[in-house]
Write a protein that holds these residues in place. Structure first.
Motif, PDB file in Angstrom:
ATOM      1  N   GLY A 214       0.806  -1.213   0.000  1.00  0.00           N
ATOM      2  CA  GLY A 214       0.000   0.000   0.000  1.00  0.00           C
ATOM      3  C   GLY A 214       0.839   1.264   0.000  1.00  0.00           C
ATOM      4  O   GLY A 214       0.338   2.351   0.308  1.00  0.00           O
ATOM      5  N   SER A 215       2.124   1.145  -0.375  1.00  0.00           N
ATOM      6  CA  SER A 215       3.042   2.297  -0.377  1.00  0.00           C
ATOM      7  C   SER A 215       2.977   3.013  -1.718  1.00  0.00           C
ATOM      8  O   SER A 215       3.950   3.038  -2.487  1.00  0.00           O
ATOM      9  N   PHE A 216       1.847   3.618  -2.010  1.00  0.00           N
ATOM     10  CA  PHE A 216       1.647   4.206  -3.330  1.00  0.00           C
ATOM     11  C   PHE A 216       2.418   5.514  -3.515  1.00  0.00           C
ATOM     12  O   PHE A 216       2.519   6.015  -4.628  1.00  0.00           O
ATOM     13  N   HIS A 217       2.952   6.056  -2.440  1.00  0.00           N
ATOM     14  CA  HIS A 217       3.722   7.296  -2.553  1.00  0.00           C
ATOM     15  C   HIS A 217       5.214   7.035  -2.755  1.00  0.00           C
ATOM     16  O   HIS A 217       5.990   7.985  -2.819  1.00  0.00           O
ATOM     17  N   HIS A 218       5.591   5.763  -2.840  1.00  0.00           N
ATOM     18  CA  HIS A 218       7.018   5.432  -2.893  1.00  0.00           C
ATOM     19  C   HIS A 218       7.436   4.809  -4.215  1.00  0.00           C
ATOM     20  O   HIS A 218       8.466   4.138  -4.287  1.00  0.00           O
ATOM     21  N   LEU A 219       6.635   4.988  -5.271  1.00  0.00           N
ATOM     22  CA  LEU A 219       6.948   4.338  -6.541  1.00  0.00           C
ATOM     23  C   LEU A 219       8.307   4.784  -7.079  1.00  0.00           C
ATOM     24  O   LEU A 219       9.090   3.959  -7.573  1.00  0.00           O
ATOM     25  N   LEU A 220       8.617   6.086  -6.980  1.00  0.00           N
ATOM     26  CA  LEU A 220       9.904   6.586  -7.477  1.00  0.00           C
ATOM     27  C   LEU A 220      11.063   5.930  -6.735  1.00  0.00           C
ATOM     28  O   LEU A 220      12.045   5.489  -7.352  1.00  0.00           O
ATOM     29  N   ALA A 221      10.954   5.841  -5.419  1.00  0.00           N
ATOM     30  CA  ALA A 221      12.019   5.223  -4.628  1.00  0.00           C
ATOM     31  C   ALA A 221      12.127   3.729  -4.939  1.00  0.00           C
ATOM     32  O   ALA A 221      13.244   3.178  -5.031  1.00  0.00           O
TER      33      ALA A 221
END
Length: 529
Positions: free
Chosen positions: A399-406
């Protein structure tokens, strides 16, 4: 002749064909979702039951009553015997199942879908439920492919359409196993089919979304890993991600050779019959009282690593113990995958990395949870060599949808480290090993059936057929170009027709020549000097 006519009919009636695949994708998704839901439920029940059994056996032993411990050992022997019989009856159910599906799509293997489905389901529950360090995702992929093949056979479809439905079913299986529909679609395209087409995408998306909907109705819509809310990893600390990717990439680099060494060691020692599954089972029986954290697939261990603090030495013990136990379990050849154990190893490796940096004050403790999640994606990318699938999968599973870039950053770093050090995709290596063993046992070419099959391939820029006339291409014997699609335009496949990059080429060929044709059409040729 009938196959050619049916293929041309499907190609020319594109909208009708798309709609049919849409409906069939829903059917595949419903049945795949139901099968995987049953698989997940039984494995979940075993995870709850296992600790209770360990406590009962320990209390009985301490009280001086040895009847329950003896029954406990006898149960593992019975499970070993059952696994031996299952594998002997259906050899295609062994191991992960993903290499087998790749082999079928390449025309190098065959599968009895109903027999494999039943054997894989029962064998996977017995092996993983008993505590072996194996994952549910590989079996789920194969179970989904069995459903896709079963639907195709039920409706009497062409081999071309069957390959599409099997790919869609495989992605649906992964999606249902992890509540990850997007990762399921990408996995089918990036890892299994190795190509993209509108018809394949239509069936894959429909099946994955439908299967995920079925499992979410039963288990809920939450992510598989209960990591909780993670802090947004700051851009000014992305240098740490490069170091993490390099570290996990090196750890992942030793996974494939160790896996092959384990499998070869079983063969070299001549372990056969019940001895093969019994070795890891008895080891699991002992580890239940010594280090129960490394038993089973390990999704609960990931949750524990993200929520609890462990000393560095224990994190190292967890990583080494999980790694060695996974090698012993998978090498035995019992039904079960390496997908989830890989992610657990990545999480443990990330926990070690994060703990060391945090102890030196380089990394704030608030970001250790992020490092654990990133470690899973990096390890997957290093071992499977599919960084995009790994990044999207971990994003959906946590559910870590804010971490795609990382996630992409650390995955690509790990991928490059593994690639520069000579690492190969694990499922390719397992497939090549299986083909070599089969050819050695039955003779060269025995792994192929020689059936006629319809095939859709996309011309790659720089391939040996790019900008070449059809009549000048050295096609394998008995290969016929049925049709060519260039955008919305259909090109008559006459001898003087020229192929260009991006063309969809429809062929009728022997399934023994699928690998040759994919190499010719879809891979860039080495430039002449």
């Amino acid at each position: 002749m009938a196959t050619t006519e049916r293929l041309i009919k499907d190609i020319t009636r594109e909208r009708r064909f798309h709609f049919r695949l849409f409906i069939e994708g829903i059917i595949v998704g419903i049945f795949a979702g139901c099968v995987i839901a049953l698989f997940r439920y039984l494995l979940g029940a075993s995870e709850i039951l296992r600790p209770l059994i360990y406590n009962m056996v320990a209390e009985s032993f301490q009280a001086g009553d040895y009847s329950l411990p003896l029954l406990y050992i006898a149960t593992f022997v019975i499970i070993g015997w059952l696994l031996m019989k299952i594998v002997q009856n259906e050899p295609m159910c062994t191991g992960s199942g993903i290499p087998q599906i790749k082999g079928i799509l390449m025309g190098r293997m065959n599968m009895r879908w109903l027999s494999v489905l039943v054997s894989k389901l029962i064998g996977g529950v017995l092996a993983i439920g008993a505590g072996l360090s194996l994952g549910r995702e590989g079996p789920s992929v194969q179970l989904g492919a069995c459903v896709g093949q079963g639907v195709s056979r039920r409706f009497i479809r062409t081999r071309y359409e069957e390959r599409i439905l099997m790919t869609a079913g495989s992605g649906a299986g992964l999606a249902a196993a992890f509540n990850a529909p997007l990762a399921g679609v990408i996995f089918g395209l990036e890892e299994l089919h190795k190509s993209f087409s509108p018809v394949l995408l239509m069936a894959s998306i429909t099946a994955a979304v439908t299967a995920t909907t079925v499992t979410q109705v039963i288990f809920g819509a939450g992510p598989v890993f209960h990591i909780g809310d993670l802090a947004i990893f700051p851009l000014n600390m992305f240098g740490i991600l490069i170091l993490l990717g390099a570290f996990i990439g090196l750890l992942g680099r030793i996974f494939n050779p160790s896996l092959l060494f384990s499998m070869n060691t079983y063969d070299r020692l001549g372990l056969s019959g019940i001895k093969r599954p019994l070795l890891p089972l008895l080891l699991a029986a002992a580890l239940g009282f010594i280090l129960p954290d490394i038993l089973g697939g390990g999704n609960r261990l990931v949750d524990a690593l993200s929520h609890n603090w462990y000393p560095l030495y224990f994190l190292i013990i967890l990583f080494v113990g999980k790694f060695l136990f996974t090698m012993v379990c998978f090498g035995s050849g019992v039904p079960g995958g390496i997908f989830l154990p890989m992610l657990v190893l990545g999480a443990a490796g990330g926990a070690v990395f994060g703990s060391v940096l945090a102890s030196f004050g380089v990394l704030p403790y608030i970001y250790v949870g992020d490092i654990i999640v990133f470690g899973m994606a990096a390890y997957f990318a290093a071992v499977v060599k599919s960084p995009i699938t790994g990044s999207v999968l971990i994003m959906e599973m946590t559910g870590s949808f804010h971490h795609l870039l990382a996630l992409i950053c650390v995955s690509m770093t790990a991928y490059l480290v593994a690639d520069l050090t000579g690492g190969k995709p694990v499922y390719e290596e397992l497939l090549n090993r299986a083909i070599r063993l089969k050819e050695k046992a039955h003779g060269i070419g025995a792994s192929s059936s020689g059936r006629r099959i319809a095939l859709e391939l996309v011309v790659s820029s720089g391939s040996v057929v790019d900008k070449v006339l059809i009549k000048d291409i050295k096609w394998p014997e008995q290969t016929v170009v049925v049709d060519i699609k260039r955008g919305l335009q259909r090109i008559n496949p006459m001898d003087d027709a020229r192929l260009y990059a991006g063309d969809f080429v429809y062929l009728l060929t022997n399934d023994t020549d699928i690998s040759i044709l994919k190499e010719m059409i879809e891979k860039e040729s080495t430039p002449k000097r």
